[in-house]
Design a protein around this motif. Structure first.
Motif, PDB file in Angstrom:
ATOM      1  N   LEU A  55       0.829  -1.211   0.000  1.00 36.89           N
ATOM      2  CA  LEU A  55       0.000   0.000   0.000  1.00 36.89           C
ATOM      3  C   LEU A  55       0.862   1.259   0.000  1.00 36.89           C
ATOM      4  N   TYR A  56       1.870   1.291   0.866  1.00 40.38           N
ATOM      5  CA  TYR A  56       2.706   2.487   0.975  1.00 40.38           C
ATOM      6  C   TYR A  56       3.529   2.716  -0.291  1.00 40.38           C
ATOM      7  N   ARG A  57       4.040   1.644  -0.895  1.00 38.17           N
ATOM      8  CA  ARG A  57       4.846   1.838  -2.095  1.00 38.17           C
ATOM      9  C   ARG A  57       4.005   2.356  -3.249  1.00 38.17           C
ATOM     10  N   LEU A  58       2.785   1.853  -3.385  1.00 39.33           N
ATOM     11  CA  LEU A  58       1.886   2.373  -4.411  1.00 39.33           C
ATOM     12  C   LEU A  58       1.574   3.849  -4.165  1.00 39.33           C
ATOM     13  N   LYS A  59       1.314   4.190  -2.905  1.00 40.75           N
ATOM     14  CA  LYS A  59       1.008   5.576  -2.560  1.00 40.75           C
ATOM     15  C   LYS A  59       2.194   6.492  -2.877  1.00 40.75           C
ATOM     16  N   GLU A  60       3.398   6.046  -2.489  1.00 41.60           N
ATOM     17  CA  GLU A  60       4.589   6.865  -2.707  1.00 41.60           C
ATOM     18  C   GLU A  60       4.891   7.042  -4.193  1.00 41.60           C
ATOM     19  N   ALA A  61       4.420   6.089  -5.017  1.00 46.67           N
ATOM     20  CA  ALA A  61       4.637   6.199  -6.463  1.00 46.67           C
ATOM     21  C   ALA A  61       3.562   7.051  -7.123  1.00 46.67           C
ATOM     22  N   GLY A  62       2.652   7.592  -6.327  1.00 47.15           N
ATOM     23  CA  GLY A  62       1.643   8.492  -6.863  1.00 47.15           C
ATOM     24  C   GLY A  62       0.332   7.842  -7.258  1.00 47.15           C
ATOM     25  N   TYR A  63       0.141   6.574  -6.876  1.00 40.55           N
ATOM     26  CA  TYR A  63      -1.097   5.879  -7.231  1.00 40.55           C
ATOM     27  C   TYR A  63      -2.055   5.847  -6.036  1.00 40.55           C
ATOM     28  N   GLN A  64      -3.329   5.655  -6.337  1.00 34.67           N
ATOM     29  CA  GLN A  64      -4.289   5.374  -5.278  1.00 34.67           C
ATOM     30  C   GLN A  64      -4.069   3.947  -4.787  1.00 34.67           C
ATOM     31  N   ALA A  65      -4.216   3.743  -3.497  1.00 35.41           N
ATOM     32  CA  ALA A  65      -3.997   2.406  -2.937  1.00 35.41           C
ATOM     33  C   ALA A  65      -4.979   2.181  -1.796  1.00 35.41           C
ATOM     34  N   PHE A  66      -5.754   1.113  -1.898  1.00 33.54           N
ATOM     35  CA  PHE A  66      -6.769   0.797  -0.901  1.00 33.54           C
ATOM     36  C   PHE A  66      -6.684  -0.676  -0.521  1.00 33.54           C
ATOM     37  N   LEU A  67      -6.797  -0.941   0.771  1.00 31.80           N
ATOM     38  CA  LEU A  67      -7.119  -2.298   1.211  1.00 31.80           C
ATOM     39  C   LEU A  67      -8.612  -2.461   0.962  1.00 31.80           C
ATOM     40  N   VAL A  68      -9.012  -3.625   0.442  1.00 36.29           N
ATOM     41  CA  VAL A  68     -10.378  -3.715  -0.064  1.00 36.29           C
ATOM     42  C   VAL A  68     -11.003  -5.064   0.273  1.00 36.29           C
ATOM     43  N   GLY A  69     -12.331  -5.074   0.296  1.00 38.66           N
ATOM     44  CA  GLY A  69     -13.067  -6.330   0.358  1.00 38.66           C
ATOM     45  C   GLY A  69     -13.166  -6.945   1.737  1.00 38.66           C
ATOM     46  N   GLY A  70     -13.018  -8.279   1.773  1.00 30.51           N
ATOM     47  CA  GLY A  70     -13.237  -9.039   2.993  1.00 30.51           C
ATOM     48  C   GLY A  70     -12.322  -8.655   4.134  1.00 30.51           C
ATOM     49  N   ALA A  71     -11.101  -8.235   3.822  1.00 32.25           N
ATOM     50  CA  ALA A  71     -10.176  -7.854   4.890  1.00 32.25           C
ATOM     51  C   ALA A  71     -10.695  -6.638   5.646  1.00 32.25           C
ATOM     52  N   VAL A  72     -11.212  -5.645   4.922  1.00 30.09           N
ATOM     53  CA  VAL A  72     -11.757  -4.454   5.576  1.00 30.09           C
ATOM     54  C   VAL A  72     -12.969  -4.829   6.411  1.00 30.09           C
ATOM     55  N   ARG A  73     -13.838  -5.630   5.832  1.00 37.33           N
ATOM     56  CA  ARG A  73     -15.032  -6.080   6.558  1.00 37.33           C
ATOM     57  C   ARG A  73     -14.654  -6.811   7.842  1.00 37.33           C
ATOM     58  N   ASP A  74     -13.719  -7.754   7.751  1.00 36.14           N
ATOM     59  CA  ASP A  74     -13.344  -8.537   8.926  1.00 36.14           C
ATOM     60  C   ASP A  74     -12.685  -7.668   9.994  1.00 36.14           C
ATOM     61  N   LEU A  75     -11.804  -6.765   9.579  1.00 36.11           N
ATOM     62  CA  LEU A  75     -11.169  -5.873  10.542  1.00 36.11           C
ATOM     63  C   LEU A  75     -12.206  -4.989  11.230  1.00 36.11           C
ATOM     64  N   LEU A  76     -13.192  -4.564  10.496  1.00 39.56           N
ATOM     65  CA  LEU A  76     -14.264  -3.750  11.068  1.00 39.56           C
ATOM     66  C   LEU A  76     -15.043  -4.528  12.118  1.00 39.56           C
ATOM     67  N   LEU A  77     -15.177  -5.851  11.919  1.00 41.22           N
ATOM     68  CA  LEU A  77     -15.929  -6.701  12.843  1.00 41.22           C
ATOM     69  C   LEU A  77     -15.064  -7.266  13.963  1.00 41.22           C
ATOM     70  N   GLY A  78     -13.782  -6.905  13.974  1.00 39.68           N
ATOM     71  CA  GLY A  78     -12.897  -7.428  15.009  1.00 39.68           C
ATOM     72  C   GLY A  78     -12.374  -8.817  14.721  1.00 39.68           C
ATOM     73  N   LEU A  79     -12.473  -9.271  13.484  1.00 42.45           N
ATOM     74  CA  LEU A  79     -11.974 -10.587  13.089  1.00 42.45           C
ATOM     75  C   LEU A  79     -10.550 -10.473  12.552  1.00 42.45           C
ATOM     76  N   HIS A  80      -9.942 -11.609  12.267  1.00 40.13           N
ATOM     77  CA  HIS A  80      -8.553 -11.631  11.787  1.00 40.13           C
ATOM     78  C   HIS A  80      -8.531 -12.174  10.362  1.00 40.13           C
ATOM     79  N   PRO A  81      -8.394 -11.320   9.372  1.00 40.49           N
ATOM     80  CA  PRO A  81      -8.398 -11.778   7.969  1.00 40.49           C
ATOM     81  C   PRO A  81      -7.217 -12.690   7.674  1.00 40.49           C
ATOM     82  N   LYS A  82      -7.458 -13.648   6.783  1.00 44.37           N
ATOM     83  CA  LYS A  82      -6.374 -14.499   6.308  1.00 44.37           C
ATOM     84  C   LYS A  82      -5.694 -13.905   5.077  1.00 44.37           C
ATOM     85  N   ASP A  83      -6.475 -13.187   4.285  1.00 42.16           N
ATOM     86  CA  ASP A  83      -5.956 -12.617   3.042  1.00 42.16           C
ATOM     87  C   ASP A  83      -6.166 -11.108   3.034  1.00 42.16           C
ATOM     88  N   PHE A  84      -5.193 -10.417   2.456  1.00 40.14           N
ATOM     89  CA  PHE A  84      -5.260  -8.959   2.347  1.00 40.14           C
ATOM     90  C   PHE A  84      -5.125  -8.593   0.877  1.00 40.14           C
TER      91      PHE A  84
END
Length: 465
Positions: free
Chosen positions: A49-78
């Motif tokens: 994420l940081y390397r994409l951002k530093e290169a001037g691109y948009q970078a987002f963590l997306v999908g199930g990982a965000v959902r699980d983190l929001l629910l207090g779960l531990h994602p397996k995939d990012f």
């Protein structure tokens, strides 16, 4: 069937259509208003994420990982989404490999961990009046509305509509640690509601497997399925018949081998999907949902969930033995009445059921062949005398067949004393095992669970004088 009240929710004031109309700009949830911390995000995902951002691109963590983190779960995939094209991602990471033919994905490898980076994707853009071909003249939809081609890059505003459920369409922005929400996913995730983005019937017709994904996510996350999302499923369940059986095998494994098998089974049955995945099983359950074979099934699925929670191995072989046991048992009883030979009838029943199953969920031979052995060994547990019993202990499928025997005993299909005898003999020395088989059991139980008396040997009468 069980009640359908469980997986459904009453409608609310925010229909999918209203959400779509209001989604031209995202709702931005700032860092101080959500619980997601970088401490819970994979360090390798953060590097990407940081390397994409530093290169001037948009970078987002997306999908199930965000959902699980929001629910207090531990994602397996990012997973990461960006406006950088795959070739641009590859230039940033030497440890990157591009995969896919129609739509390239970037896999950035860190040892055993792979961070998947996807470029924002656009909705298909048909140009003719019947909305069925793309700019190159290729069909993008079939006559049922199913997507055939899906490979255009786009913006984040377009990318969100490609996702299936609102709770899976959340974007964590590495630039300011905020969450971007275009479709009400933030509220739905917190309310534990599973809701399709867009018109549910249209989305299911685009890809019928979304009906199975609805079941999988509802079971995995303990979400209720919104009534608008659930209502079309029984009507469109038949569309699964046109999905390649190999793809359905993968979906079944995801549902049943991840720790929520019993809940997935209940939802499949409630929503009318089971008969399109396992027609013989559905027929057996509809005939008698409380049969002893049905108890074997439920206990087997509960045991599978327990093994996953205990971080123990689970296999498709044992899973499909459990799922197919009710129809196998039903076919066995019919064949034995006609043929009489127990083992041959049981194997023939297994062959019949597994062969029919292939047209719906294609189970590879590497699983059906050992499944046949597990089933075929069940009658041999009734024989506890002599060398034949000792040879069974050395059979390569003994452990799996023994576990299946324990399951049948717990369900009341086999006498508990038989299962206990086979449990005890495994802990004995070779000398004590020999003594046990010389003594034998007090009786024998058939594969059908009925106790059989041993024939008494009569001494020959002396010839008449």
């Amino acid at each position: 069937m069980t009640s359908t009240d469980g997986p459904l929710l009453l409608n609310d004031n925010n229909s999918p259509a209203e959400i779509l109309d209001e989604a031209s700009a995202p709702r931005v949830v700032p860092r101080d208003q959500h619980p997601i911390s970088r401490a819970n995000i994979s360090s390798n995902a953060l590097k990407v994420l940081y390397r994409l951002k530093e290169a001037g691109y948009q970078a987002f963590l997306v999908g199930g990982a965000v959902r699980d983190l929001l629910l207090g779960l531990h994602p397996k995939d990012f997973d990461v989404a960006t406006n950088a094209h795959p070739d641009q991602v590859k230039q940033l990471f030497r440890n990157c490999r591009l995969i896919g033919r129609r739509f390239h994905l970037a896999h950035v490898r860190f040892g055993y961990e792979i961070i998947e980076v996807a470029t924002f994707r656009a909705a298909h853009t048909p140009i003719d009046e019947d909305n069925s071909v793309d700019e190159a003249g290729h069909r993008v939809l079939d006559e049922r509305g199913r997507i055939l081609r899906d490979n255009l890059y786009g913006t984040i505003e377009e990318d969100v509509w490609r996702r299936d459920f609102t709770a899976n369409a959340l974007y964590y922005n590495i630039s300011d640690f905020s969450i971007w929400d275009y479709v009400g996913g933030y509220e739905d995730a917190n309310a534990r509601v599973l809701r399709l983005i867009g018109d549910p019937e249209t989305r299911y017709r685009e890809d019928p497997v979304r009906m199975l994904r609805a079941v999988r996510f509802a079971a995995k996350l303990d979400f209720g399925i919104h009534i608008d999302t659930a209502t079309p499923i029984p009507k469109l369940a038949w569309m699964l018949d046109g999905v390649p059986p190999a793809r359905l095998f993968d979906e079944v494994n995801k549902m049943f081998l991840a720790g929520y098998a019993i809940r997935s089974f209940e939802l499949l049955w409630d929503l009318g999907l089971l008969e399109h995945l396992f027609p013989d099983l559905a027929a057996s359950m509809n005939a008698d949902a409380n049969s002893v074979a049905a108890r074997v099934l439920r206990l087997g699925l509960e045991g599978t969930d327990e093994r996953v929670r205990a971080d123990k191995s689970v296999t498709p072989t044992f899973l499909f033995a459990v799922l197919l046991w009710p129809p196998i048992r039903q076919a066995f009883e019919k064949l034995q009445a006609e043929q009489g030979a127990e083992i041959q009838a049981l194997l023939a029943a297994c062959d019949q059921v597994t062969a029919r199953q292939q047209s719906r969920v294609a189970v590879p031979k590497r699983f059906t062949l050992p499944l046949r052995e597990i089933v075929g060994l069940q009658p041999r547990f009734a024989h506890r005398e002599g060398r034949r019993a000792l040879r069974l202990l050395d059979h390569p499928r003994f452990r799996a067949a023994y576990d299946f025997l324990l399951l049948r005993a717990a369900a009341g299909e086999v006498e508990q004393e038989v299962a206990q005898w086979w449990t005890d003999i495994q802990a004995k020395s070779a000398e004590d095992r020999t003594a046990m088989v010389e003594q034998g059991g007090d009786g024998e139980s058939s594969a059908g669970g009925q106790r059989r008396r041993r024939r008494r040997r009569r001494r020959p009468r002396p010839p008449a004088a």
